[in-house]
Design a protein around this motif. Sequence first.
Motif, PDB file in Angstrom:
ATOM      1  N   HIS A 148       2.087   4.525   1.999  1.00 50.49           N
ATOM      2  CA  HIS A 148       0.874   3.853   2.471  1.00 50.49           C
ATOM      3  C   HIS A 148       0.646   2.852   1.274  1.00 50.49           C
ATOM      4  CE1 HIS A 148      -0.319   5.980   6.017  1.00 50.49           C
ATOM      5  NE2 HIS A 148       0.585   7.210   5.364  1.00 50.49           N
ATOM      6  N   ASP A 149       1.018   3.102  -0.147  1.00 50.60           N
ATOM      7  CA  ASP A 149       0.627   2.198  -1.129  1.00 50.60           C
ATOM      8  C   ASP A 149       1.073   1.037  -0.886  1.00 50.60           C
ATOM      9  OD1 ASP A 149      -0.713   4.348  -2.371  1.00 50.60           O
ATOM     10  OD2 ASP A 149       0.962   5.093  -3.492  1.00 50.60           O
ATOM     11  N   VAL A 150       2.442   0.860  -0.410  1.00 49.88           N
ATOM     12  CA  VAL A 150       2.750  -0.384  -0.098  1.00 49.88           C
ATOM     13  C   VAL A 150       1.884  -1.357   0.882  1.00 49.88           C
ATOM     14  CG1 VAL A 150       5.020  -1.698   0.807  1.00 49.88           C
ATOM     15  CG2 VAL A 150       5.304   0.374  -0.703  1.00 49.88           C
ATOM     16  N   PHE A 151       1.690  -0.795   1.924  1.00 52.58           N
ATOM     17  CA  PHE A 151       0.866  -1.573   3.036  1.00 52.58           C
ATOM     18  C   PHE A 151      -0.579  -1.344   2.903  1.00 52.58           C
ATOM     19  CE2 PHE A 151       5.028   0.136   4.572  1.00 52.58           C
ATOM     20  CZ  PHE A 151       5.659  -1.173   4.727  1.00 52.58           C
ATOM     21  N   ALA A 152      -1.051  -0.686   1.715  1.00 52.59           N
ATOM     22  CA  ALA A 152      -2.524  -0.521   1.730  1.00 52.59           C
ATOM     23  C   ALA A 152      -3.440  -1.880   1.745  1.00 52.59           C
ATOM     24  CB  ALA A 152      -3.020   0.134   0.401  1.00 52.59           C
ATOM     25  N   GLN A 153      -2.898  -3.007   1.273  1.00 50.76           N
ATOM     26  CA  GLN A 153      -3.531  -4.266   0.964  1.00 50.76           C
ATOM     27  C   GLN A 153      -3.643  -4.817   2.605  1.00 50.76           C
ATOM     28  OE1 GLN A 153      -1.634  -7.149  -1.426  1.00 50.76           O
ATOM     29  NE2 GLN A 153       0.128  -5.756  -1.187  1.00 50.76           N
ATOM     30  N   LYS A 195       0.559 -11.020   1.082  1.00 52.83           N
ATOM     31  CA  LYS A 195      -0.007  -9.834   0.611  1.00 52.83           C
ATOM     32  C   LYS A 195       1.314  -8.926   0.034  1.00 52.83           C
ATOM     33  CE  LYS A 195      -4.081  -9.743   3.080  1.00 52.83           C
ATOM     34  NZ  LYS A 195      -5.075  -8.892   4.203  1.00 52.83           N
ATOM     35  N   LEU A 196       2.430  -8.940   0.933  1.00 51.96           N
ATOM     36  CA  LEU A 196       3.536  -7.998   0.393  1.00 51.96           C
ATOM     37  C   LEU A 196       4.586  -8.981  -0.602  1.00 51.96           C
ATOM     38  CD1 LEU A 196       4.290  -6.437   4.124  1.00 51.96           C
ATOM     39  CD2 LEU A 196       3.060  -5.550   2.107  1.00 51.96           C
ATOM     40  N   GLY A 197       4.536  -9.852  -0.678  1.00 49.16           N
ATOM     41  CA  GLY A 197       5.337 -10.975  -1.630  1.00 49.16           C
ATOM     42  C   GLY A 197       6.630 -10.875  -0.906  1.00 49.16           C
ATOM     43  N   ALA A 198       6.750 -11.047   0.334  1.00 50.57           N
ATOM     44  CA  ALA A 198       8.084 -11.060   1.020  1.00 50.57           C
ATOM     45  C   ALA A 198       8.370 -12.566   1.179  1.00 50.57           C
ATOM     46  CB  ALA A 198       7.885 -10.557   2.374  1.00 50.57           C
ATOM     47  N   ARG A 199       9.628 -12.893   1.065  1.00 55.07           N
ATOM     48  CA  ARG A 199       9.993 -14.356   1.199  1.00 55.07           C
ATOM     49  C   ARG A 199       9.866 -15.003   2.523  1.00 55.07           C
ATOM     50  NH1 ARG A 199      13.864 -17.701  -1.841  1.00 55.07           N
ATOM     51  NH2 ARG A 199      15.235 -18.746  -0.834  1.00 55.07           N
TER      52      ARG A 199
END
Length: 218
Positions: A148-153, A195-199
């Motif tokens: 959940h920490d990864v997707f909390a934002q 938000k996830l810093g995904a390319r």
Amino acid sequence: MIKVLIADDQALVRGGFRVLVDSEPDMTVVGEASDGGTAAEIAHATSPDVVLMDVQMPGVDGIEGIRLIAADPSLADTRILILTTFDEDDYVVAGLQAGASGFLLKNTDPAQLLHGIRVVAGGEELLSPGITRRLIARSARPGGSVNHDVFAQLTAREREVVALVARGLSNEEITRELVISPATTKTHISRALAKLGARDRAQLVALAYRHGLVQAGE
């Protein structure tokens, strides 16, 4: 004009791709490389729109070449397509997680190859999303729990959209599934990427599986 860089250790393969790409009025080959390190150097010098990257090359392989290109701030807009065969699943997974935008089979039809280059150059969907989903699912989070920490934002709707992307749905399909406008779908995806810093969508799918938002087989 779509600028293409070809990275493959076989000169005959590079030559065939060059002839095909250069025959198109809206494409041009800006360089060739026989290993990942050279590909990264040429990419830095030429800023290609798309890199066709073989994975199994002597010296610096394609996976490391993808990492080098993805880590170069000046190449943020460069998209990488892995050139692969059916028996290289592990390489495809590693390549997508390293920063590739998708993959093409080496024996793909020439028209499909050209279409794939145009699609990725335009920032569109993953190629063969169903197959990509199957490959990335192999790296799913053990035990099926969500990190959940990864997707909390993310908002609840953004999580929902990311999950649908990971299941292989296109923007159009997500729009129909959630009964929202195409512009809203694109906005949710763009915000989730930021938000996830995904390319790109490939890394979004990898994150969803790796951190349990979506389970293999769903």
